[in-house]
Motif scaffolding. Structure first.
Motif, PDB file in Angstrom:
ATOM      1  N   MET A   1       0.639  -1.391  -0.122  1.00  0.00           N
ATOM      2  CA  MET A   1      -0.164  -0.248  -0.074  1.00  0.00           C
ATOM      3  C   MET A   1       0.419   1.231   0.014  1.00  0.00           C
ATOM      4  N   SER A   2       0.694   1.645  -0.521  1.00  0.00           N
ATOM      5  CA  SER A   2       1.050   3.598  -0.760  1.00  0.00           C
ATOM      6  C   SER A   2      -0.098   4.413   0.359  1.00  0.00           C
ATOM      7  N   HIS A   3       1.497   5.645   0.935  1.00  0.00           N
ATOM      8  CA  HIS A   3       1.115   6.462   1.848  1.00  0.00           C
ATOM      9  C   HIS A   3       0.762   7.351   1.016  1.00  0.00           C
ATOM     10  N   LEU A   4       1.088   7.489  -0.342  1.00  0.00           N
ATOM     11  CA  LEU A   4       0.434   8.476  -0.965  1.00  0.00           C
ATOM     12  C   LEU A   4      -0.587   9.040  -0.930  1.00  0.00           C
ATOM     13  N   PHE A   5      -1.665  10.052  -1.097  1.00  0.00           N
ATOM     14  CA  PHE A   5      -2.687  10.479  -1.666  1.00  0.00           C
ATOM     15  C   PHE A   5      -2.440  10.641  -3.001  1.00  0.00           C
ATOM     16  N   PRO A   6      -3.546   9.477  -3.724  1.00  0.00           N
ATOM     17  CA  PRO A   6      -3.735   9.242  -5.027  1.00  0.00           C
ATOM     18  C   PRO A   6      -3.864  10.094  -5.998  1.00  0.00           C
ATOM     19  N   THR A   7      -3.437  11.254  -6.037  1.00  0.00           N
ATOM     20  CA  THR A   7      -4.051  12.555  -6.879  1.00  0.00           C
ATOM     21  C   THR A   7      -3.163  12.240  -8.058  1.00  0.00           C
ATOM     22  N   TYR A   8      -2.364  11.328  -8.155  1.00  0.00           N
ATOM     23  CA  TYR A   8      -1.864  11.686 -10.027  1.00  0.00           C
ATOM     24  C   TYR A   8      -2.458  10.308 -10.279  1.00  0.00           C
ATOM     25  N   GLN A   9      -2.174  10.567 -11.287  1.00  0.00           N
ATOM     26  CA  GLN A   9      -1.900   9.117 -12.194  1.00  0.00           C
ATOM     27  C   GLN A   9      -0.920   8.716 -12.352  1.00  0.00           C
ATOM     28  N   ARG A  10       0.051   8.046 -12.051  1.00  0.00           N
ATOM     29  CA  ARG A  10       1.056   7.537 -12.187  1.00  0.00           C
ATOM     30  C   ARG A  10       1.599   6.792 -13.707  1.00  0.00           C
ATOM     31  N   TRP A  11       2.534   6.816 -14.436  1.00  0.00           N
ATOM     32  CA  TRP A  11       3.341   5.939 -15.066  1.00  0.00           C
ATOM     33  C   TRP A  11       3.723   4.907 -14.302  1.00  0.00           C
ATOM     34  N   GLU A  12       4.045   4.048 -15.548  1.00  0.00           N
ATOM     35  CA  GLU A  12       4.107   2.784 -15.980  1.00  0.00           C
ATOM     36  C   GLU A  12       6.061   2.884 -15.340  1.00  0.00           C
ATOM     37  N   ILE A  13       6.526   4.041 -15.177  1.00  0.00           N
ATOM     38  CA  ILE A  13       8.097   4.441 -15.517  1.00  0.00           C
ATOM     39  C   ILE A  13       9.050   4.320 -14.666  1.00  0.00           C
ATOM     40  N   GLN A  14       9.792   4.163 -13.726  1.00  0.00           N
ATOM     41  CA  GLN A  14      10.424   4.471 -12.387  1.00  0.00           C
ATOM     42  C   GLN A  14      11.553   4.939 -12.132  1.00  0.00           C
ATOM     43  N   ALA A 330      -8.931   9.537 -28.375  1.00  0.00           N
ATOM     44  CA  ALA A 330      -7.979   9.458 -27.080  1.00  0.00           C
ATOM     45  C   ALA A 330      -6.602  10.323 -27.633  1.00  0.00           C
ATOM     46  N   ALA A 331      -5.808  10.644 -26.602  1.00  0.00           N
ATOM     47  CA  ALA A 331      -4.667  10.857 -26.205  1.00  0.00           C
ATOM     48  C   ALA A 331      -4.258  10.191 -25.566  1.00  0.00           C
ATOM     49  N   GLN A 332      -3.948   9.557 -24.525  1.00  0.00           N
ATOM     50  CA  GLN A 332      -4.046   8.695 -23.436  1.00  0.00           C
ATOM     51  C   GLN A 332      -3.449   7.098 -23.979  1.00  0.00           C
ATOM     52  N   PRO A 333      -3.622   6.537 -24.330  1.00  0.00           N
ATOM     53  CA  PRO A 333      -3.628   5.635 -25.343  1.00  0.00           C
ATOM     54  C   PRO A 333      -1.926   5.772 -26.291  1.00  0.00           C
ATOM     55  N   ILE A 334      -2.022   6.608 -27.159  1.00  0.00           N
ATOM     56  CA  ILE A 334      -0.707   6.994 -27.938  1.00  0.00           C
ATOM     57  C   ILE A 334       0.225   7.712 -26.653  1.00  0.00           C
ATOM     58  N   LEU A 335      -0.512   8.249 -25.863  1.00  0.00           N
ATOM     59  CA  LEU A 335       1.253   8.498 -24.832  1.00  0.00           C
ATOM     60  C   LEU A 335       1.538   6.948 -24.245  1.00  0.00           C
ATOM     61  N   ALA A 336       0.576   5.921 -23.813  1.00  0.00           N
ATOM     62  CA  ALA A 336       1.262   4.669 -23.806  1.00  0.00           C
ATOM     63  C   ALA A 336       2.157   4.227 -24.630  1.00  0.00           C
ATOM     64  N   ASP A 337       1.572   3.931 -25.849  1.00  0.00           N
ATOM     65  CA  ASP A 337       2.565   3.935 -27.146  1.00  0.00           C
ATOM     66  C   ASP A 337       3.850   4.531 -27.164  1.00  0.00           C
ATOM     67  N   LEU A 338       3.754   5.349 -26.959  1.00  0.00           N
ATOM     68  CA  LEU A 338       4.719   6.381 -26.827  1.00  0.00           C
ATOM     69  C   LEU A 338       6.018   6.071 -26.797  1.00  0.00           C
ATOM     70  N   ARG A 339       5.693   5.693 -25.197  1.00  0.00           N
ATOM     71  CA  ARG A 339       6.060   5.499 -23.745  1.00  0.00           C
ATOM     72  C   ARG A 339       7.022   4.015 -24.221  1.00  0.00           C
ATOM     73  N   LYS A 340       6.358   3.067 -24.682  1.00  0.00           N
ATOM     74  CA  LYS A 340       7.020   1.381 -24.335  1.00  0.00           C
ATOM     75  C   LYS A 340       7.862   2.437 -26.786  1.00  0.00           C
ATOM     76  N   SER A 341       7.652   3.075 -26.766  1.00  0.00           N
ATOM     77  CA  SER A 341       8.985   3.305 -27.954  1.00  0.00           C
ATOM     78  C   SER A 341      10.191   4.327 -27.444  1.00  0.00           C
ATOM     79  N   GLY A 342       9.852   4.082 -25.826  1.00  0.00           N
ATOM     80  CA  GLY A 342      10.829   4.661 -25.779  1.00  0.00           C
ATOM     81  C   GLY A 342      11.347   7.071 -25.527  1.00  0.00           C
ATOM     82  N   MET A 343       9.496   7.238 -25.803  1.00  0.00           N
ATOM     83  CA  MET A 343       9.956   8.408 -26.036  1.00  0.00           C
ATOM     84  C   MET A 343       8.440   8.688 -24.648  1.00  0.00           C
ATOM     85  N   ILE A 344       8.982   9.728 -23.850  1.00  0.00           N
ATOM     86  CA  ILE A 344       7.993  10.430 -22.784  1.00  0.00           C
ATOM     87  C   ILE A 344       7.252  11.835 -23.787  1.00  0.00           C
TER      88      ILE A 344
END
Length: 384
Positions: A1-14, A330-344
């Motif tokens: 469990m995260s102790h951060l408020f979930p105010t952001y929809q975080r990406w999969e990249i750390q 919608a932009a979000q799926p495209i942004l997710a695909d861009l991240r998979k290709s190595g661009m944010i």
């Protein structure tokens, strides 16, 4: 469990480290960063000059409070005043705080309360910032907003002429609506708005939180239009990642922000001041700004050539190195695909992909980014 408020929809990249335009993740992948930390790292990640300036100040002192005169604050304020053509600076910690200061100053200086802003605008998430913002989605669930904020259609001169009156303290506007979809003010509208403000005794506030500090090829975006606002607000790119914001105003406003009228415990922090001075020394150089402008033209030319013809692309707009690609999907799926290709990259509303590369991005990196955009968008079809 995260102790951060979930105010952001975080990406999969750390992230584990970053340098220049490249972000490195725990997954071992390198990412071409066309977000700049949401328009913050205008010189890319960990620029040497900024890092050196910060380390130098760390060896002196970190915080003493604004009860003490600090020459480093005077130096940073002088650079902002000289580059903007205005006179007095209040330092805060963020864009929202800078806008709060501007709103308070406008109301106190004029003795009026009504402030005109525009639909699709974004001015922060404090209560005054939310009230000023022309997007209902960020206000949902928070109850009644502060009164006397009026939201008009962007670039609609007739609406402004009808609404501006003797009760109006200020007109507050972004030259480019960053969060609202990368909509650029028209030359006719901003010049007429500036004239109306003078005629009615209304202050003109330009929110340069995202457009300021070289993002559009000038120190500040309003300088493309030959106007002089009463107050401008800056933040994001000023500290290249260190918390800072500033409200910059004309000399005649100084008497309304005397001792006890406003304040900030951490505003003007010497670490952030050191970073800001190093940033401005580089970005406010005429040659650097010319290069930024040229790179912006290259980015837009390549976007129009490589993706502008696609059915899924509805519009390409922006200014300098601040670009928005409006889509029919919608932009979000495209942004997710861009991240998979190595661009944010970033969204700017539901159907806009926003590109905010560092100002010192290379031509090769621009070409790579556009190539990745083209490859990703080619997988999408028009939806009705």
């Amino acid at each position: 469990m995260s102790h951060l408020f979930p105010t952001y929809q975080r990406w999969e990249i750390q992230p584990v480290k970053a340098a220049g335009t490249i972000l490195y993740g725990t997954d071992g992948q390198q990412y071409l960063d066309f977000t700049s930390g949401i328009g913050v790292c205008n010189l890319g990640h960990r620029p040497e000059a900024v890092e050196h300036a910060v380390k130098e100040q760390l060896d002196l002192f970190w915080h003493v409070s604004n009860l003490f005169p600090q020459p480093i604050q005077e130096e940073a304020a002088n650079k902002l005043a000289e580059s903007s053509g205005l006179d007095c600076v209040f330092f805060a910690n963020s864009g929202a705080e800078a806008n709060e200061a501007a709103i308070k100053l406008a109301r106190k200086a004029t003795g009026r309360t009504k402030i005109i802003t525009f639909l699709q605008s974004f001015h922060g998430r404090t209560f005054a910032g939310m009230a000023a913002t022309g997007q209902d989605k960020i206000k949902q669930g928070f109850g009644s907003m502060l009164e006397t904020f009026i939201h008009l259609p962007f670039n609609d001169l007739d609406s402004l002429k009808t609404e501006i009156d003797s009760d109006t303290a200020a007109v507050m506007i972004e030259i480019v609506q960053g969060e609202g979809g990368i909509h650029v003010v028209t030359n006719e509208f901003i010049k007429e708005a500036a004239s109306l403000c003078v005629e009615k005794g209304v202050l003109l506030i330009i929110d340069e939180i995202q457009t300021g500090i070289g993002r559009t090829g000038r120190p500040f975006a309003f300088q493309h239009f030959g106007i002089k606002p009463d107050i401008i607000t800056v933040a994001k790119g000023l500290g290249n990642g260190f918390p800072i914001g500033a409200a910059i105003g004309k000399a005649g406003l100084a008497e309304f922000f005397g001792p006890g009228s406003h304040g900030s415990t951490f505003g003007g922090n010497p670490i952030s001041m050191a970073a800001a001075i190093a940033v401005m020394d580089i970005i406010f150089n005429e040659g650097f700004l010319e290069e930024t402008s040229a790179k912006g033209k290259l980015l837009f030319a390549m976007l129009h050539k490589e993706v502008g013809w696609m059915e899924v692309v509805k519009d390409i707009r922006g200014l300098g190195l601040m670009a928005g690609i409006e889509l029919t999907v919608a932009a979000q799926p495209i942004l997710a695909d861009l991240r998979k290709s190595g661009m944010i990259a970033l969204p700017a509303g539901e159907k806009v992909v926003r590109l905010l590369p560092p100002l010192n991005v290379t031509e090769e990196e621009i070409e790579k980014a556009v190539s990745l955009m083209k490859a990703t968008l080619s997988n999408y079809k028009v939806t009705v």
